[in-house]
Write a protein that holds these residues in place. Structure first.
Motif, PDB file in Angstrom:
ATOM      1  N   VAL A  27       4.338   9.314 -15.460  1.00 50.61           N
ATOM      2  CA  VAL A  27       5.216   9.523 -14.299  1.00 50.61           C
ATOM      3  C   VAL A  27       4.878   8.471 -13.259  1.00 50.61           C
ATOM      4  O   VAL A  27       3.701   8.169 -13.036  1.00 50.61           O
ATOM      5  CB  VAL A  27       4.939  10.915 -13.690  1.00 50.61           C
ATOM      6  CG1 VAL A  27       5.609  11.065 -12.327  1.00 50.61           C
ATOM      7  CG2 VAL A  27       5.396  12.011 -14.634  1.00 50.61           C
ATOM      8  N   GLY A  31       3.754   4.950  -6.715  1.00 49.40           N
ATOM      9  CA  GLY A  31       3.234   3.787  -7.431  1.00 49.40           C
ATOM     10  C   GLY A  31       1.996   3.156  -6.809  1.00 49.40           C
ATOM     11  O   GLY A  31       1.473   2.173  -7.323  1.00 49.40           O
ATOM     12  N   THR A  32       1.475   3.720  -5.729  1.00 45.90           N
ATOM     13  CA  THR A  32       0.356   3.065  -5.024  1.00 45.90           C
ATOM     14  C   THR A  32      -0.949   3.107  -5.806  1.00 45.90           C
ATOM     15  O   THR A  32      -1.858   2.332  -5.546  1.00 45.90           O
ATOM     16  CB  THR A  32       0.116   3.698  -3.640  1.00 45.90           C
ATOM     17  OG1 THR A  32      -0.219   5.078  -3.806  1.00 45.90           O
ATOM     18  CG2 THR A  32       1.318   3.563  -2.726  1.00 45.90           C
ATOM     19  N   THR A 109       2.909  10.077  -2.496  1.00 43.94           N
ATOM     20  CA  THR A 109       3.553  11.392  -2.603  1.00 43.94           C
ATOM     21  C   THR A 109       2.506  12.486  -2.838  1.00 43.94           C
ATOM     22  O   THR A 109       1.363  12.210  -3.223  1.00 43.94           O
ATOM     23  CB  THR A 109       4.521  11.400  -3.795  1.00 43.94           C
ATOM     24  OG1 THR A 109       3.752  11.195  -4.998  1.00 43.94           O
ATOM     25  CG2 THR A 109       5.581  10.306  -3.666  1.00 43.94           C
ATOM     26  N   ASP A 165      -8.376  13.047  -0.200  1.00 44.86           N
ATOM     27  CA  ASP A 165      -8.657  13.872   0.978  1.00 44.86           C
ATOM     28  C   ASP A 165      -7.760  15.104   0.984  1.00 44.86           C
ATOM     29  O   ASP A 165      -8.214  16.219   1.249  1.00 44.86           O
ATOM     30  CB  ASP A 165      -8.406  13.060   2.263  1.00 44.86           C
ATOM     31  CG  ASP A 165      -9.461  11.997   2.472  1.00 44.86           C
ATOM     32  OD1 ASP A 165     -10.628  12.366   2.682  1.00 44.86           O
ATOM     33  OD2 ASP A 165      -9.139  10.802   2.391  1.00 44.86           O
TER      34      ASP A 165
HETATM   35  C1  LIG Z   1      -6.286   0.775  -0.418  1.00 41.02           C
HETATM   36  C2  LIG Z   1      -6.112   2.244  -0.682  1.00 41.02           C
HETATM   37  C3  LIG Z   1      -6.821   3.164   0.091  1.00 41.02           C
HETATM   38  C4  LIG Z   1      -6.662   4.519  -0.126  1.00 41.02           C
HETATM   39  N1  LIG Z   1      -7.390   5.420   0.622  1.00 41.02           N
HETATM   40  C5  LIG Z   1      -7.259   6.761   0.372  1.00 41.02           C
HETATM   41  C6  LIG Z   1      -8.014   7.727   1.090  1.00 41.02           C
HETATM   42  O1  LIG Z   1      -8.789   7.388   1.987  1.00 41.02           O
HETATM   43  N2  LIG Z   1      -7.836   9.032   0.793  1.00 41.02           N
HETATM   44  C7  LIG Z   1      -6.964   9.442  -0.179  1.00 41.02           C
HETATM   45  O2  LIG Z   1      -6.837  10.646  -0.413  1.00 41.02           O
HETATM   46  N3  LIG Z   1      -6.261   8.557  -0.899  1.00 41.02           N
HETATM   47  C8  LIG Z   1      -6.384   7.233  -0.636  1.00 41.02           C
HETATM   48  N4  LIG Z   1      -5.679   6.337  -1.375  1.00 41.02           N
HETATM   49  C9  LIG Z   1      -4.946   6.802  -2.542  1.00 41.02           C
HETATM   50  C10 LIG Z   1      -3.530   7.138  -2.252  1.00 41.02           C
HETATM   51  O3  LIG Z   1      -3.504   8.299  -1.461  1.00 41.02           O
HETATM   52  C11 LIG Z   1      -2.885   7.360  -3.614  1.00 41.02           C
HETATM   53  O4  LIG Z   1      -2.731   6.085  -4.210  1.00 41.02           O
HETATM   54  C12 LIG Z   1      -1.546   8.036  -3.511  1.00 41.02           C
HETATM   55  O5  LIG Z   1      -1.673   9.318  -2.933  1.00 41.02           O
HETATM   56  C13 LIG Z   1      -0.899   8.162  -4.870  1.00 41.02           C
HETATM   57  O6  LIG Z   1       0.417   8.642  -4.694  1.00 41.02           O
HETATM   58  P1  LIG Z   1       1.627   7.893  -5.364  1.00 41.02           P
HETATM   59  O7  LIG Z   1       2.837   8.719  -5.118  1.00 41.02           O
HETATM   60  O8  LIG Z   1       1.703   6.459  -4.937  1.00 41.02           O
HETATM   61  O9  LIG Z   1       1.199   8.017  -6.883  1.00 41.02           O
HETATM   62  P2  LIG Z   1       1.505   7.080  -8.145  1.00 41.02           P
HETATM   63  O10 LIG Z   1       0.709   5.833  -8.052  1.00 41.02           O
HETATM   64  O11 LIG Z   1       2.966   6.976  -8.368  1.00 41.02           O
HETATM   65  O12 LIG Z   1       0.902   8.021  -9.275  1.00 41.02           O
HETATM   66  C14 LIG Z   1      -0.491   8.315  -9.310  1.00 41.02           C
HETATM   67  C15 LIG Z   1      -0.764   9.185 -10.542  1.00 41.02           C
HETATM   68  O13 LIG Z   1      -0.130  10.438 -10.377  1.00 41.02           O
HETATM   69  C16 LIG Z   1       0.750  10.696 -11.466  1.00 41.02           C
HETATM   70  N5  LIG Z   1       1.871  11.444 -10.887  1.00 41.02           N
HETATM   71  C17 LIG Z   1       2.630  11.102  -9.824  1.00 41.02           C
HETATM   72  N6  LIG Z   1       3.504  12.086  -9.535  1.00 41.02           N
HETATM   73  C18 LIG Z   1       3.288  13.069 -10.446  1.00 41.02           C
HETATM   74  C19 LIG Z   1       3.867  14.342 -10.674  1.00 41.02           C
HETATM   75  N7  LIG Z   1       4.855  14.832  -9.922  1.00 41.02           N
HETATM   76  N8  LIG Z   1       3.404  15.087 -11.708  1.00 41.02           N
HETATM   77  C20 LIG Z   1       2.413  14.614 -12.491  1.00 41.02           C
HETATM   78  N9  LIG Z   1       1.819  13.416 -12.317  1.00 41.02           N
HETATM   79  C21 LIG Z   1       2.255  12.659 -11.308  1.00 41.02           C
HETATM   80  C22 LIG Z   1       1.102   9.328 -12.012  1.00 41.02           C
HETATM   81  O14 LIG Z   1       1.488   9.397 -13.371  1.00 41.02           O
HETATM   82  C23 LIG Z   1      -0.201   8.588 -11.818  1.00 41.02           C
HETATM   83  O15 LIG Z   1      -1.094   8.886 -12.861  1.00 41.02           O
HETATM   84  C24 LIG Z   1      -5.782   4.965  -1.144  1.00 41.02           C
HETATM   85  C25 LIG Z   1      -5.049   4.047  -1.908  1.00 41.02           C
HETATM   86  C26 LIG Z   1      -5.211   2.693  -1.688  1.00 41.02           C
HETATM   87  C27 LIG Z   1      -4.419   1.730  -2.520  1.00 41.02           C
END
Ligand SMILES: Cc1cc2nc3c(=O)[nH]c(=O)nc-3n(C[C@H](O)[C@H](O)[C@H](O)COP(=O)(O)OP(=O)(O)OC[C@H]3O[C@@H](n4cnc5c(N)ncnc54)[C@H](O)[C@@H]3O)c2cc1C
Ligand code: SF4
Length: 341
Positions: A27, A31-32, A109, A165
């Motif tokens: 999924v 994408g972060t 997300t 967090d």
């Molecule tokens: C530089 C940096 C600093 C950060 N600092 C912090 C921090 O201090 N604290 C913190 O908590 N986070 C931190 N993050 C992490 C950030 O919060 C996560 O990258 C973000 O929450 C992921 O969400 P996304 O929607 O982009 O996920 P995605 O990158 O799209 O997906 C992440 C994973 O989740 C899966 N996924 C996504 N949606 C679903 C779903 N509905 N059901 C099942 N699986 C799913 C995907 O397949 C993948 O494996 C940091 C990230 C970066 C790049």
């Protein structure tokens, strides 16, 4: 980056079918995290299943029993600024604001945050052995650089921590994770969503093949902690850094006596670290530092440090006491002024 195909799902069923059709499919939401891991060749899905157009995963709504349902696609920024979340579950807003940066929170997300992978340096370095990335290859962190690694619940196969967090607050607030898959929809209590590494560190959570997170539900009963909470995050920099240790503390206090307590730790284990017996031991006690110190000792019982991270045990104890003290006093840790007085 490897070649992959891209599929935009329009319904939950559609996404589940696409995931079931291709075992390496992933999924993608904000994408972060996933895109970074694909660039490092840590993840090499044959198919990306884009869920961002699925209406059923969107929005924050109240359920008939007064709980709050947060769709898997709701952005971290949206959750942290929602009035209902701030009024009833401010611990969650505080924890989200302690994470990452505004730019990342605008893309990240709820479902993605829940499922983000560990920040263990060896996990992202494909030139090194790592049981989580490649089962059976070994763990480079145990005898290597393990400053950010686990002090609780680890195994001989993996000592990584879960980096979120948001999840630490969700654990303390006893949220539920609603998932859909090839079978019927099911509800996973938050404490059972993430798992300890054991001998299968490659599995971060209890999702079954083909399942996706649809929503997170905050139970009405956890509104009782809106007046006495604190999220305390200790890290190397004031922003843009993951927790070395974090504490989500929530109390119900009446006449300086604790009616009930919820406490979870981040940065110390493969999952948010919470123990029912520690919380139960606080009920009926005076809300004072001696009692909080006892709870800290109990919560950290069995903690094991490695060469570079033993300092976390010394860091966690006062952090727990401080977070509980802030919660009891109704003076939560500010996420704007992050100094620790
Ligand atoms: C530089 C940096 C600093 C950060 N600092 C912090 C921090 O201090 N604290 C913190 O908590 N986070 C931190 N993050 C992490 C950030 O919060 C996560 O990258 C973000 O929450 C992921 O969400 P996304 O929607 O982009 O996920 P995605 O990158 O799209 O997906 C992440 C994973 O989740 C899966 N996924 C996504 N949606 C679903 C779903 N509905 N059901 C099942 N699986 C799913 C995907 O397949 C993948 O494996 C940091 C990230 C970066 C790049
Ligand atoms: S701690 Fe876990 S993620 Fe890190 S190298 Fe060891 S097995 Fe891999």
């Amino acid at each position: 980056m490897n070649r992959f195909s891209y599929y935009r799902a329009s319904t939950v069923d559609d996404a589940v079918k696409a995931l079931c059709a291709e075992p390496t499919a992933r999924v993608i939401a904000g994408g972060t995290n996933l895109v970074d891991l694909m660039k490092y060749n840590v993840e090499a899905p044959a198919t990306l299943v884009d869920v961002t157009r699925i209406d059923a995963l969107k929005g924050i709504s109240e359920t008939t029993d007064g709980s709050l349902r947060i769709g898997a696609l709701v952005l971290n920024t949206t959750v942290a600024s929602d009035q209902r979340v701030n009024d009833r579950f401010p611990l969650l807003a505080s924890a989200i604001l302690a994470g990452a940066t505004p730019q990342l929170r605008n893309a990240a997300t709820t479902g993605g945050n829940l499922n983000q992978r560990t920040r263990c340096y060896y996990f992202t370095d494909v030139a090194t052995p790592c049981n989580k990335r490649e089962p059976g290859s070994g763990c480079s962190a145990i005898g290597g650089l393990n400053r950010i690694h686990a002090i609780l619940g680890a195994s001989e196969h993996c000592i990584a921590t879960h980096p979120s967090d948001m999840c630490v607050a969700l654990a303390a607030l006893q949220a539920e994770v609603h998932v859909a898959g090839p079978g019927s929809e099911r509800v996973i209590p938050f404490a059972q969503y993430h798992r300890l590494p054991g001998d299968e560190p490659q599995r971060d959570n209890t999702l079954q093949p083909g399942e996706i997170v649809v929503a997170v539900v905050l139970p009405r009963a956890s509104c009782n902690y809106a007046g006495h909470y604190s999220y305390l995050k200790l890290r190397d920099r004031l922003s843009y850094a993951f927790a070395l240790v974090s504490v989500a503390a929530a109390l119900e206090v009446e006449d300086a006596v604790i009616k009930s307590a919820r406490i979870a730790l981040g940065g110390v284990a493969h999952k948010p670290w919470r123990r029912d017996d520690v919380e139960a031991s606080l009920a009926g006690k005076a809300a004072d530092e001696t009692v909080f110190a006892g709870a800290a000792d109990l919560l950290l019982a069995g903690a094991q440090g490695y060469e570079h991270n033993a300092f976390k045990i010394d860091l966690a104890r006062p952090a727990i006491i401080r977070a509980l003290t802030q919660a009891a006093a109704g003076t939560p840790q500010s996420q704007t002024d992050k100094r620790i007085a």
